[in-house]
Design a protein around this motif. Structure first.
Motif, PDB file in Angstrom:
ATOM      1  N   SER A   1     -70.635 -46.718  17.283  1.00 46.19           N
ATOM      2  CA  SER A   1     -71.407 -45.485  17.487  1.00 46.19           C
ATOM      3  C   SER A   1     -70.640 -44.483  18.356  1.00 46.19           C
ATOM      4  CB  SER A   1     -72.758 -45.805  18.119  1.00 46.19           C
ATOM      5  OG  SER A   1     -72.571 -46.447  19.369  1.00 46.19           O
ATOM      6  N   ILE A   2     -69.853 -44.979  19.301  1.00 48.19           N
ATOM      7  CA  ILE A   2     -69.054 -44.087  20.149  1.00 48.19           C
ATOM      8  C   ILE A   2     -67.929 -43.463  19.329  1.00 48.19           C
ATOM      9  CG2 ILE A   2     -67.444 -44.024  22.106  1.00 48.19           C
ATOM     10  CD1 ILE A   2     -69.202 -46.190  23.401  1.00 48.19           C
ATOM     11  N   TYR A   3     -67.284 -44.273  18.496  1.00 53.06           N
ATOM     12  CA  TYR A   3     -66.180 -43.753  17.688  1.00 53.06           C
ATOM     13  C   TYR A   3     -66.675 -42.773  16.629  1.00 53.06           C
ATOM     14  CZ  TYR A   3     -62.204 -43.336  14.652  1.00 53.06           C
ATOM     15  OH  TYR A   3     -61.185 -42.815  13.898  1.00 53.06           O
ATOM     16  N   GLU A   4     -67.834 -43.027  16.037  1.00 49.51           N
ATOM     17  CA  GLU A   4     -68.333 -42.191  14.943  1.00 49.51           C
ATOM     18  C   GLU A   4     -69.140 -40.985  15.402  1.00 49.51           C
ATOM     19  OE1 GLU A   4     -70.351 -44.858  12.297  1.00 49.51           O
ATOM     20  OE2 GLU A   4     -68.472 -45.359  11.285  1.00 49.51           O
ATOM     21  N   ALA A   5     -69.185 -40.718  16.684  1.00 47.74           N
ATOM     22  CA  ALA A   5     -69.879 -39.528  17.178  1.00 47.74           C
ATOM     23  C   ALA A   5     -69.262 -38.289  16.535  1.00 47.74           C
ATOM     24  CB  ALA A   5     -69.765 -39.454  18.696  1.00 47.74           C
ATOM     25  N   ARG A   6     -70.030 -37.235  16.403  1.00 48.28           N
ATOM     26  CA  ARG A   6     -69.583 -36.044  15.695  1.00 48.28           C
ATOM     27  C   ARG A   6     -68.645 -35.179  16.514  1.00 48.28           C
ATOM     28  NH1 ARG A   6     -73.607 -33.929  11.464  1.00 48.28           N
ATOM     29  NH2 ARG A   6     -72.154 -32.228  11.729  1.00 48.28           N
ATOM     30  N   GLU A   7     -67.882 -35.769  17.337  1.00 51.36           N
ATOM     31  CA  GLU A   7     -66.918 -35.053  18.169  1.00 51.36           C
ATOM     32  C   GLU A   7     -65.528 -35.204  17.578  1.00 51.36           C
ATOM     33  OE1 GLU A   7     -68.090 -33.309  20.727  1.00 51.36           O
ATOM     34  OE2 GLU A   7     -70.094 -34.082  20.374  1.00 51.36           O
ATOM     35  N   LYS A   8     -64.602 -34.374  18.019  1.00 48.25           N
ATOM     36  CA  LYS A   8     -63.216 -34.462  17.557  1.00 48.25           C
ATOM     37  C   LYS A   8     -62.388 -35.418  18.399  1.00 48.25           C
ATOM     38  CE  LYS A   8     -63.036 -29.937  15.439  1.00 48.25           C
ATOM     39  NZ  LYS A   8     -62.338 -28.665  15.351  1.00 48.25           N
TER      40      LYS A   8
ATOM     41  N   LYS B   1     -59.252 -37.869  17.892  1.00 49.31           N
ATOM     42  CA  LYS B   1     -59.376 -38.769  16.740  1.00 49.31           C
ATOM     43  C   LYS B   1     -58.199 -38.637  15.786  1.00 49.31           C
ATOM     44  CE  LYS B   1     -64.343 -39.374  16.622  1.00 49.31           C
ATOM     45  NZ  LYS B   1     -65.577 -39.171  15.866  1.00 49.31           N
ATOM     46  N   SER B   2     -57.557 -37.485  15.769  1.00 48.80           N
ATOM     47  CA  SER B   2     -56.415 -37.282  14.874  1.00 48.80           C
ATOM     48  C   SER B   2     -55.209 -38.118  15.282  1.00 48.80           C
ATOM     49  CB  SER B   2     -56.031 -35.805  14.831  1.00 48.80           C
ATOM     50  OG  SER B   2     -55.636 -35.364  16.120  1.00 48.80           O
ATOM     51  N   LYS B   3     -55.176 -38.594  16.524  1.00 49.03           N
ATOM     52  CA  LYS B   3     -54.051 -39.397  17.020  1.00 49.03           C
ATOM     53  C   LYS B   3     -54.384 -40.890  17.096  1.00 49.03           C
ATOM     54  CE  LYS B   3     -51.639 -35.729  17.684  1.00 49.03           C
ATOM     55  NZ  LYS B   3     -50.565 -35.366  16.811  1.00 49.03           N
ATOM     56  N   ILE B   4     -55.635 -41.259  16.830  1.00 50.20           N
ATOM     57  CA  ILE B   4     -56.086 -42.651  16.917  1.00 50.20           C
ATOM     58  C   ILE B   4     -55.841 -43.362  15.588  1.00 50.20           C
ATOM     59  CG2 ILE B   4     -58.156 -44.102  17.089  1.00 50.20           C
ATOM     60  CD1 ILE B   4     -59.255 -42.109  19.098  1.00 50.20           C
ATOM     61  N   ILE B   5     -55.415 -44.615  15.675  1.00 48.98           N
ATOM     62  CA  ILE B   5     -55.252 -45.463  14.498  1.00 48.98           C
ATOM     63  C   ILE B   5     -56.354 -46.519  14.544  1.00 48.98           C
ATOM     64  CG2 ILE B   5     -53.760 -47.118  13.315  1.00 48.98           C
ATOM     65  CD1 ILE B   5     -51.376 -45.653  14.671  1.00 48.98           C
ATOM     66  N   VAL B   6     -57.164 -46.595  13.481  1.00 48.38           N
ATOM     67  CA  VAL B   6     -58.239 -47.586  13.408  1.00 48.38           C
ATOM     68  C   VAL B   6     -57.680 -48.869  12.806  1.00 48.38           C
ATOM     69  CG1 VAL B   6     -60.500 -48.128  12.447  1.00 48.38           C
ATOM     70  CG2 VAL B   6     -59.979 -45.791  13.155  1.00 48.38           C
TER      71      VAL B   6
END
Length: 81
Positions: free
Chosen positions: A11-18, A33-38
């Motif tokens: 839920s923290i990762y999928e928040a509608r924030e950048k 999020k653009s620099k994070i690798i899941v």
């Protein structure tokens, strides 16, 4: 490049924030999020929360004179990738 392997609630990762908000003992860090690798999702046997394992570049912490091991929860390890 050095990354910090971190486990956060989905839920923290999928928040509608950048960015993802990560709490450390010395303040808050925002990882774009653009620099994070899941790496993947995991649901513990007895818990209802699903967790996401992510790789966050260490420079996110270093820019604020912090270290990833200062996270209040979720820190696993640092890796080279």
């Amino acid at each position: 490049m050095r990354y910090a392997r971190i486990k956060v609630e989905k839920s923290i990762y999928e928040a509608r924030e950048k960015s993802v908000e990560l709490e450390t003992f010395h303040g808050t860090v925002f990882a774009p999020k653009s620099k994070i690798i899941v790496e993947g999702e995991r649901k513990p046997c007895l818990a209802s929360n699903t967790f996401v394992q992510i790789l966050v570049p260490c420079w996110v912490f270093w820019n604020k004179d912090l270290n990833p091991c200062q996270l209040t929860t979720g820190y696993i390890e640092q890796i080279n990738r």
